[in-house]
Write a protein that holds these residues in place. Structure first.
Motif, PDB file in Angstrom:
ATOM      1  N   CYS A   1       0.943  -1.295   0.112  1.00 19.51           N
ATOM      2  CA  CYS A   1       0.153  -0.129   0.138  1.00 19.51           C
ATOM      3  C   CYS A   1       0.826   1.413  -0.027  1.00 19.51           C
ATOM      4  O   CYS A   1       1.088   1.988   1.029  1.00 19.51           O
ATOM      5  CB  CYS A   1      -0.940   0.029   1.204  1.00 19.51           C
ATOM      6  SG  CYS A   1      -2.326   1.127   0.869  1.00 19.51           S
ATOM      7  N   GLY A   2       1.522   1.351  -1.043  1.00 20.94           N
ATOM      8  CA  GLY A   2       2.209   2.781  -1.231  1.00 20.94           C
ATOM      9  C   GLY A   2       1.398   3.899  -1.784  1.00 20.94           C
ATOM     10  O   GLY A   2       0.293   3.691  -1.540  1.00 20.94           O
ATOM     11  N   ASP A   3       1.958   4.616  -2.680  1.00 21.09           N
ATOM     12  CA  ASP A   3       1.263   5.744  -3.527  1.00 21.09           C
ATOM     13  C   ASP A   3       0.031   5.094  -4.247  1.00 21.09           C
ATOM     14  O   ASP A   3      -1.279   5.455  -4.080  1.00 21.09           O
ATOM     15  CB  ASP A   3       1.923   6.361  -4.448  1.00 21.09           C
ATOM     16  CG  ASP A   3       2.869   7.053  -3.776  1.00 21.09           C
ATOM     17  OD1 ASP A   3       2.736   7.554  -2.537  1.00 21.09           O
ATOM     18  OD2 ASP A   3       3.957   7.695  -4.292  1.00 21.09           O
ATOM     19  N   ILE A   4       0.127   4.103  -5.027  1.00 18.11           N
ATOM     20  CA  ILE A   4      -0.809   3.503  -5.810  1.00 18.11           C
ATOM     21  C   ILE A   4      -1.855   2.910  -4.927  1.00 18.11           C
ATOM     22  O   ILE A   4      -3.217   2.812  -4.881  1.00 18.11           O
ATOM     23  CB  ILE A   4      -0.414   2.603  -6.917  1.00 18.11           C
ATOM     24  CG1 ILE A   4       0.216   3.289  -7.895  1.00 18.11           C
ATOM     25  CG2 ILE A   4      -1.610   1.793  -7.686  1.00 18.11           C
ATOM     26  CD1 ILE A   4       0.957   2.389  -8.865  1.00 18.11           C
TER      27      ILE A   4
ATOM     28  N   VAL B   1      -2.586   3.498  -1.875  1.00 17.52           N
ATOM     29  CA  VAL B   1      -3.471   4.398  -1.015  1.00 17.52           C
ATOM     30  C   VAL B   1      -4.495   5.229  -1.938  1.00 17.52           C
ATOM     31  O   VAL B   1      -5.615   5.162  -1.521  1.00 17.52           O
ATOM     32  CB  VAL B   1      -2.592   5.598  -0.432  1.00 17.52           C
ATOM     33  CG1 VAL B   1      -3.402   6.533  -0.111  1.00 17.52           C
ATOM     34  CG2 VAL B   1      -1.720   5.099   0.705  1.00 17.52           C
ATOM     35  N   ARG B   2      -4.195   5.166  -3.313  1.00 16.42           N
ATOM     36  CA  ARG B   2      -5.159   5.559  -4.037  1.00 16.42           C
ATOM     37  C   ARG B   2      -6.235   4.698  -4.273  1.00 16.42           C
ATOM     38  O   ARG B   2      -7.537   5.096  -4.387  1.00 16.42           O
ATOM     39  CB  ARG B   2      -4.557   6.056  -5.452  1.00 16.42           C
ATOM     40  CG  ARG B   2      -3.720   7.257  -5.352  1.00 16.42           C
ATOM     41  CD  ARG B   2      -3.134   7.368  -6.827  1.00 16.42           C
ATOM     42  NE  ARG B   2      -2.278   8.516  -6.607  1.00 16.42           N
ATOM     43  CZ  ARG B   2      -1.205   8.644  -7.705  1.00 16.42           C
ATOM     44  NH1 ARG B   2      -1.285   8.115  -8.785  1.00 16.42           N
ATOM     45  NH2 ARG B   2      -0.411   9.890  -7.534  1.00 16.42           N
TER      46      ARG B   2
ATOM     47  N   ARG C   1      -8.402   4.759  -1.046  1.00 14.32           N
ATOM     48  CA  ARG C   1      -9.417   5.996  -1.007  1.00 14.32           C
ATOM     49  C   ARG C   1     -10.560   5.756  -1.787  1.00 14.32           C
ATOM     50  O   ARG C   1     -11.861   6.315  -1.773  1.00 14.32           O
ATOM     51  CB  ARG C   1      -8.313   7.083  -1.326  1.00 14.32           C
ATOM     52  CG  ARG C   1      -7.566   7.370  -0.239  1.00 14.32           C
ATOM     53  CD  ARG C   1      -6.564   8.386  -0.347  1.00 14.32           C
ATOM     54  NE  ARG C   1      -7.403   9.955  -0.196  1.00 14.32           N
ATOM     55  CZ  ARG C   1      -6.792  10.997  -0.610  1.00 14.32           C
ATOM     56  NH1 ARG C   1      -5.758  11.384  -0.974  1.00 14.32           N
ATOM     57  NH2 ARG C   1      -8.000  12.060  -0.034  1.00 14.32           N
TER      58      ARG C   1
ATOM     59  N   SER D   1       4.602   2.972   8.582  1.00 18.16           N
ATOM     60  CA  SER D   1       3.712   2.739   7.572  1.00 18.16           C
ATOM     61  C   SER D   1       2.095   2.808   7.982  1.00 18.16           C
ATOM     62  O   SER D   1       1.519   3.410   7.648  1.00 18.16           O
ATOM     63  CB  SER D   1       3.925   1.361   6.884  1.00 18.16           C
ATOM     64  OG  SER D   1       5.118   1.574   6.216  1.00 18.16           O
TER      65      SER D   1
ATOM     66  N   ARG E   1       1.247   6.420   8.580  1.00 18.62           N
ATOM     67  CA  ARG E   1       1.004   7.130   7.130  1.00 18.62           C
ATOM     68  C   ARG E   1      -0.454   6.706   6.741  1.00 18.62           C
ATOM     69  O   ARG E   1      -1.268   7.431   6.343  1.00 18.62           O
ATOM     70  CB  ARG E   1       1.942   6.593   6.170  1.00 18.62           C
ATOM     71  CG  ARG E   1       1.597   7.324   5.012  1.00 18.62           C
ATOM     72  CD  ARG E   1       2.959   6.819   3.794  1.00 18.62           C
ATOM     73  NE  ARG E   1       2.802   5.366   3.641  1.00 18.62           N
ATOM     74  CZ  ARG E   1       2.193   5.179   2.549  1.00 18.62           C
ATOM     75  NH1 ARG E   1       1.422   6.086   1.655  1.00 18.62           N
ATOM     76  NH2 ARG E   1       2.153   3.896   2.023  1.00 18.62           N
TER      77      ARG E   1
ATOM     78  N   TYR F   1      -5.541   8.359   6.176  1.00 20.15           N
ATOM     79  CA  TYR F   1      -6.529   8.219   5.096  1.00 20.15           C
ATOM     80  C   TYR F   1      -7.766   7.110   5.748  1.00 20.15           C
ATOM     81  O   TYR F   1      -8.435   6.936   4.905  1.00 20.15           O
ATOM     82  CB  TYR F   1      -5.807   7.508   4.071  1.00 20.15           C
ATOM     83  CG  TYR F   1      -4.656   8.586   3.673  1.00 20.15           C
ATOM     84  CD1 TYR F   1      -4.753   9.518   2.748  1.00 20.15           C
ATOM     85  CD2 TYR F   1      -3.514   8.180   3.607  1.00 20.15           C
ATOM     86  CE1 TYR F   1      -4.096  10.606   1.968  1.00 20.15           C
ATOM     87  CE2 TYR F   1      -2.556   8.934   3.077  1.00 20.15           C
ATOM     88  CZ  TYR F   1      -2.893  10.168   2.373  1.00 20.15           C
ATOM     89  OH  TYR F   1      -1.828  10.791   1.688  1.00 20.15           O
TER      90      TYR F   1
END
Length: 79
Positions: free
Chosen positions: A16-19, A21-22, A25, A43, A46, A50
């Motif tokens: 669950c990096g940038d993509i 998390v997108r 969301r 992690s 972070r 969200y």
């Protein structure tokens, strides 16, 4: 199948990096629940901003995955 039984309403994200998390969301915006596998408290922190549930574990350590709640979830592996 009603909305509460749809597998895309409850997802588990591994990587669950940038993509990731997108993706989480988007799922949450559609009314679903998102959780993610994390190795470190950093992690988890972070993801908390969200409202993504952090599940502690490590793919290289099988014993940390035994209790991973994946049944009935759509799993994304984004590592």
């Amino acid at each position: 199948m009603d909305d509460k039984q749809r597998p895309d309403r409850d997802v588990l994200i591994i990587g669950c990096g940038d993509i990731g998390v997108r993706v989480a969301r988007l799922v949450k915006a559609a009314g679903g629940e998102a959780s993610a596998l994390v190795r470190s408290p950093g992690s988890a922190g972070r993801l908390a901003k969200y409202h993504i549930t952090a599940l502690h574990g490590d793919l290289d350590r099988q014993e940390t995955l035994v209790e991973l709640p994946a049944a009935g979830k759509l799993v994304f592996y984004l590592a």
